[in-house]
Design a protein around this motif. Structure first.
Motif, PDB file in Angstrom:
ATOM      1  N   VAL A  18       0.887  -1.142   0.000  1.00  0.00           N
ATOM      2  CA  VAL A  18       0.000   0.000   0.000  1.00  0.00           C
ATOM      3  C   VAL A  18       0.935   1.203   0.000  1.00  0.00           C
ATOM      4  N   PRO A  19       0.816   2.105  -0.973  1.00  0.00           N
ATOM      5  CA  PRO A  19       1.769   3.190  -1.061  1.00  0.00           C
ATOM      6  C   PRO A  19       1.712   4.121   0.142  1.00  0.00           C
ATOM      7  N   ALA A  20       2.839   4.770   0.401  1.00  0.00           N
ATOM      8  CA  ALA A  20       2.930   5.688   1.532  1.00  0.00           C
ATOM      9  C   ALA A  20       1.924   6.819   1.380  1.00  0.00           C
ATOM     10  N   ALA A  21       1.354   7.200   2.478  1.00  0.00           N
ATOM     11  CA  ALA A  21       0.378   8.279   2.483  1.00  0.00           C
ATOM     12  C   ALA A  21       0.513   9.034   3.790  1.00  0.00           C
ATOM     13  N   ALA A  22      -0.384   9.979   4.035  1.00  0.00           N
ATOM     14  CA  ALA A  22      -0.259  10.848   5.195  1.00  0.00           C
ATOM     15  C   ALA A  22      -0.685  10.215   6.512  1.00  0.00           C
ATOM     16  N   GLN A  23      -1.311   9.039   6.498  1.00  0.00           N
ATOM     17  CA  GLN A  23      -1.722   8.443   7.763  1.00  0.00           C
ATOM     18  C   GLN A  23      -0.508   7.956   8.530  1.00  0.00           C
ATOM     19  N   SER A  24      -0.582   8.051   9.833  1.00  0.00           N
ATOM     20  CA  SER A  24       0.521   7.620  10.685  1.00  0.00           C
ATOM     21  C   SER A  24       0.116   6.430  11.535  1.00  0.00           C
ATOM     22  N   LEU A  25       1.067   5.557  11.747  1.00  0.00           N
ATOM     23  CA  LEU A  25       0.926   4.471  12.710  1.00  0.00           C
ATOM     24  C   LEU A  25       1.889   4.763  13.842  1.00  0.00           C
ATOM     25  N   ASN A  70       4.824   7.131   7.620  1.00  0.00           N
ATOM     26  CA  ASN A  70       4.392   6.685   6.298  1.00  0.00           C
ATOM     27  C   ASN A  70       3.134   5.822   6.350  1.00  0.00           C
ATOM     28  N   GLY A  71       2.647   5.531   7.531  1.00  0.00           N
ATOM     29  CA  GLY A  71       1.370   4.846   7.663  1.00  0.00           C
ATOM     30  C   GLY A  71       1.398   3.371   7.343  1.00  0.00           C
ATOM     31  N   VAL A  72       0.261   2.879   6.910  1.00  0.00           N
ATOM     32  CA  VAL A  72       0.034   1.465   6.647  1.00  0.00           C
ATOM     33  C   VAL A  72       1.066   0.911   5.671  1.00  0.00           C
ATOM     34  N   ALA A  73       1.500   1.716   4.722  1.00  0.00           N
ATOM     35  CA  ALA A  73       2.440   1.258   3.693  1.00  0.00           C
ATOM     36  C   ALA A  73       3.716   0.688   4.272  1.00  0.00           C
ATOM     37  N   THR A  74       4.179   1.219   5.371  1.00  0.00           N
ATOM     38  CA  THR A  74       5.422   0.756   5.966  1.00  0.00           C
ATOM     39  C   THR A  74       5.348  -0.703   6.381  1.00  0.00           C
ATOM     40  N   LEU A  75       4.234  -1.113   6.972  1.00  0.00           N
ATOM     41  CA  LEU A  75       4.099  -2.508   7.412  1.00  0.00           C
ATOM     42  C   LEU A  75       3.725  -3.455   6.280  1.00  0.00           C
ATOM     43  N   LEU A  76       3.112  -2.946   5.237  1.00  0.00           N
ATOM     44  CA  LEU A  76       2.656  -3.804   4.151  1.00  0.00           C
ATOM     45  C   LEU A  76       3.528  -3.721   2.900  1.00  0.00           C
ATOM     46  N   ARG A  88      -4.770   1.351  -8.157  1.00  0.00           N
ATOM     47  CA  ARG A  88      -5.561   2.327  -7.398  1.00  0.00           C
ATOM     48  C   ARG A  88      -5.191   2.185  -5.933  1.00  0.00           C
ATOM     49  N   SER A  89      -5.061   3.310  -5.251  1.00  0.00           N
ATOM     50  CA  SER A  89      -4.786   3.255  -3.826  1.00  0.00           C
ATOM     51  C   SER A  89      -5.366   4.486  -3.150  1.00  0.00           C
ATOM     52  N   VAL A  90      -6.347   4.246  -2.294  1.00  0.00           N
ATOM     53  CA  VAL A  90      -6.950   5.320  -1.510  1.00  0.00           C
ATOM     54  C   VAL A  90      -6.877   4.877  -0.050  1.00  0.00           C
ATOM     55  N   ILE A  91      -6.065   5.591   0.724  1.00  0.00           N
ATOM     56  CA  ILE A  91      -5.913   5.303   2.147  1.00  0.00           C
ATOM     57  C   ILE A  91      -6.169   6.615   2.876  1.00  0.00           C
ATOM     58  N   ALA A  92      -7.367   6.745   3.408  1.00  0.00           N
ATOM     59  CA  ALA A  92      -7.744   8.006   4.048  1.00  0.00           C
ATOM     60  C   ALA A  92      -8.935   7.785   4.970  1.00  0.00           C
ATOM     61  N   GLY A  93      -9.016   8.606   5.990  1.00  0.00           N
ATOM     62  CA  GLY A  93     -10.169   8.588   6.880  1.00  0.00           C
ATOM     63  C   GLY A  93     -10.435   7.239   7.535  1.00  0.00           C
ATOM     64  N   GLY A 116     -10.261  -2.405   3.545  1.00  0.00           N
ATOM     65  CA  GLY A 116     -10.337  -2.550   4.991  1.00  0.00           C
ATOM     66  C   GLY A 116     -10.272  -1.228   5.710  1.00  0.00           C
ATOM     67  N   SER A 117      -9.788  -1.307   6.958  1.00  0.00           N
ATOM     68  CA  SER A 117      -9.737  -0.116   7.808  1.00  0.00           C
ATOM     69  C   SER A 117      -8.423  -0.084   8.586  1.00  0.00           C
ATOM     70  N   TYR A 118      -8.093   1.104   9.097  1.00  0.00           N
ATOM     71  CA  TYR A 118      -6.878   1.259   9.886  1.00  0.00           C
ATOM     72  C   TYR A 118      -7.095   2.290  10.983  1.00  0.00           C
ATOM     73  N   ALA A 119      -6.255   2.204  12.006  1.00  0.00           N
ATOM     74  CA  ALA A 119      -6.165   3.188  13.080  1.00  0.00           C
ATOM     75  C   ALA A 119      -4.673   3.294  13.426  1.00  0.00           C
ATOM     76  N   THR A 120      -4.320   4.053  14.430  1.00  0.00           N
ATOM     77  CA  THR A 120      -2.898   4.245  14.736  1.00  0.00           C
ATOM     78  C   THR A 120      -2.228   3.003  15.296  1.00  0.00           C
TER      79      THR A 120
END
Length: 155
Positions: A18-25, A70-76, A88-93, A116-120
């Motif tokens: 999953v490409p890097a995006a603004a979400q943080s873990l 880098n969010g979810v992308a780092t672990l995946l 296509r990659s939409v990782i937001a909200g 799916g879904s994600y949180a911190t």
């Protein structure tokens, strides 16, 4: 598809990109567990597919502070040899919607969809891999999930 090429498909499931995006873990130790839900692999022995259905594989990963932003992308992040392209990659909200194509040695690329879904401190996705092999249609469904297990990385 030859039997010996079957296991690499399953090994890719827990590490789908999953490409890097603004979400943080949050940084620290993470466990990423992928449970196989459905396995349709032409040419693979039925007993092997029945044995693997419902089984889980867990990877223990360290998420350093510098990579946590880098969010979810780092672990995946995929292994480089997968050579998948993102369609296509939409990782937001809190939601993940990700589609990619991964080449096979023979035949058209496999299509991999993760929703799916994600949180911190967690994420959960349903990943469906479909494609065509020389022995017929392939379909693998898995449920990768991750949870932060410690604030620091184990060595």
């Amino acid at each position: 598809m030859m039997m010996r090429s079957f296991p690499p498909f399953l090994l890719l499931l827990p590490v789908l990109p999953v490409p890097a995006a603004a979400q943080s873990l949050l940084p620290g130790n993470w466990d990423v567990t992928s449970k196989s839900v459905e396995l349709v692999v032409p040419g693979a022995p039925g007993f092997l597919l029945r044995m693997m259905r419902g089984k889980s594989k867990t990877e223990h990963k360290c998420l350093p502070v510098a990579e946590a932003r880098n969010g979810v992308a780092t672990l995946l992040a995929p292994k480089p040899e997968a050579k998948c392209t993102i369609e296509r990659s939409v990782i937001a909200g809190g939601h993940i919607d990700h589609v990619m194509a991964c080449p096979q040695k023979k035949g058209p690329p496999l299509h991999v969809s993760s929703v799916g879904s994600y949180a911190t401190t967690t994420f959960n996705v349903r990943t469906t891999m479909t494609g065509q092999t020389d022995k017929g249609p392939l379909r693998i469904v898995a449920d990768p999930a991750a949870v932060r297990t410690d604030t620091r990385c184990r060595n």
